[in-house]
Design an enzyme around this catalytic site. Structure first.
Site: not given
Length: 395
Positions: A167-169, A172
């Site tokens: 979700g974060d990667i 990013g």
């Protein structure tokens, strides 16, 4: 060696993972990334273990190639300094909840007044529009809401969170892509813009064929374990000492696999002669293949399948990944020397470029390591002025 983003100055207001991952990509490509952190505490992830000499390995793996300055942006003088930095910057990246920067008086509309060419990238849980915009989010929340958990896990089992924080990667990565696109647009027009990336949007964007399967068939996709739902055979098979992933991704590869296994009769078998039929009859085909793969070791099958030209691979644990000769040959495990933590291994730069190769040039900074250097070099402040700012607890 000259690097692709050399000369690009990025003001990095991000913390934890999505934002720092985006700015790490830019820093690896040569951008001068100035990480702006709160005095004394810094990025939240500095408090995440494991630790080496009280320095977070988590933080160090995501903030290499950056410089760190501390600023208390709640103080008017710190805001003044930040706006002076914006005048000299190309990009500002933040991953606060929408509205936070506006409350500080430092939202995009204010920043573009002092620098019309600034690229303002905001990475948040749900984006800067829509009914969920102001909600808080972490990786597990958007994995759950974005559908990826519902199709991950053992067949018939409960939805499962993907191991790495995708979700974060992914947010990013999409943020970095958005910034690069905006830089190209500015090169052509001279105009900056706002880049708004939502973690939930990114999860929807990477659902791959799950959306297509639902739209076409009307069936809600469910966890299917380790096999591909549309390609067969495309899953791990048991060996005499473990498992091996075999991915015969088209009919020609299936023919090669049959020839290797000594099962040429499968090539003309109505159940298996085309990928749609193999997928329909996967419950019949898988045990037939497993009966044969169980007769040899994973290493033996790897060599035989490689020779036959059938894609395959062992299921490596992390320690094996760090020793893999291909991973090492591609410099995907690099070593840095941190001034406090000392020697540290981390993942390398995955984008290989013939003219402007990115690199891991320096370790993550300790909190505020470059504050005086940046105030002096970027803003031209003298030592007495810097000392007065320190006394006033601006940094």
């Amino acid at each position: 060696m000259k690097q692709a983003l050399e000369g690009i100055k990025v003001l990095d207001l991000t913390r934890v993972l999505a934002g720092p991952y985006a700015t790490m990509v830019m820093a690896d490509m040569g951008a001068d990334v100035i990480k702006i952190e709160a005095p004394e505490v810094g990025d939240d992830s500095r408090a995440f273990g494991p630790y080496i000499a009280n320095e977070s390995a988590y933080f160090m793996s995501l903030n290499r190639n950056k410089r760190s300055i501390t600023l208390n942006l709640k103080k008017p003088k710190a805001k003044e300094l930040f706006l002076e930095m914006v005048k000299k910057a190309d990009v500002v990246v933040e991953n606060y909840r929408p509205g936070t920067m506006e409350k500080l008086g430092l939202g995009y509309e204010e920043l573009k007044k002092v620098n019309p060419g600034i690229i303002y990238a905001a990475s948040s849980g749900f984006g800067h529009s829509g009914p969920y915009s102001k909600r808080a989010a972490y990786d597990a929340v958007v994995q759950a809401m974005g559908g990826i958990m519902s199709i991950t896990g053992a067949k018939g089992g409960k939805p499962t969170r993907v191991g790495p924080s995708v979700g974060d990667i992914t947010a990013g990565l999409f943020t970095a892509i958005g910034v690069l696109a905006a830089l190209n647009y500015r090169n052509n027009t001279g105009r900056g813009q706002k880049v708004d990336v939502a973690m939930l949007d990114c999860q929807v964007a990477i659902l791959e064929n799950a959306i297509a399967r639902y739209v076409v068939t009307g069936e809600v996709p469910k966890p299917a374990g380790n096999r591909h739902t549309s390609i067969t055979p495309f899953e791990p098979f048991e060996t005499s000492d473990g498992e091996i992933m075999i991915a015969a991704g088209n009919d020609a590869l299936f023919v090669k696999l049959c020839e290797l296994l000594g099962t040429e009769e499968w090539i003309q078998d109505e159940r298996f002669k085309s990928n749609p039929q193999r997928t329909k009859h996967v419950e019949e085909l898988t045990p037939l293949i497993t009966e044969i793969t169980k007769t040899k070791t994973t290493k033996e099958w790897q060599e035989l399948l490689d020779k036959a030209g059938v894609p395959n691979g062992p299921i490596n644990t992390i320690d094996k990944v760090l020793e893999d000769p291909q991973v090492l040959a591609r410099e995907m495990i690099v070593e840095v020397e941190h001034p406090v933590a000392g020697h540290l291994k981390m993942a390398g730069v995955p984008i290989k470029m013939s003219e402007t190769q990115g690199s891991v040039r320096k370790p993550a900074p300790v909190l505020g390591q470059h504050t005086e250097e940046i105030l002096e070099d970027l803003l031209g402040l003298g030592k007495e002025e810097i000392e007065e700012l320190k006394k006033a607890q601006i940094f």
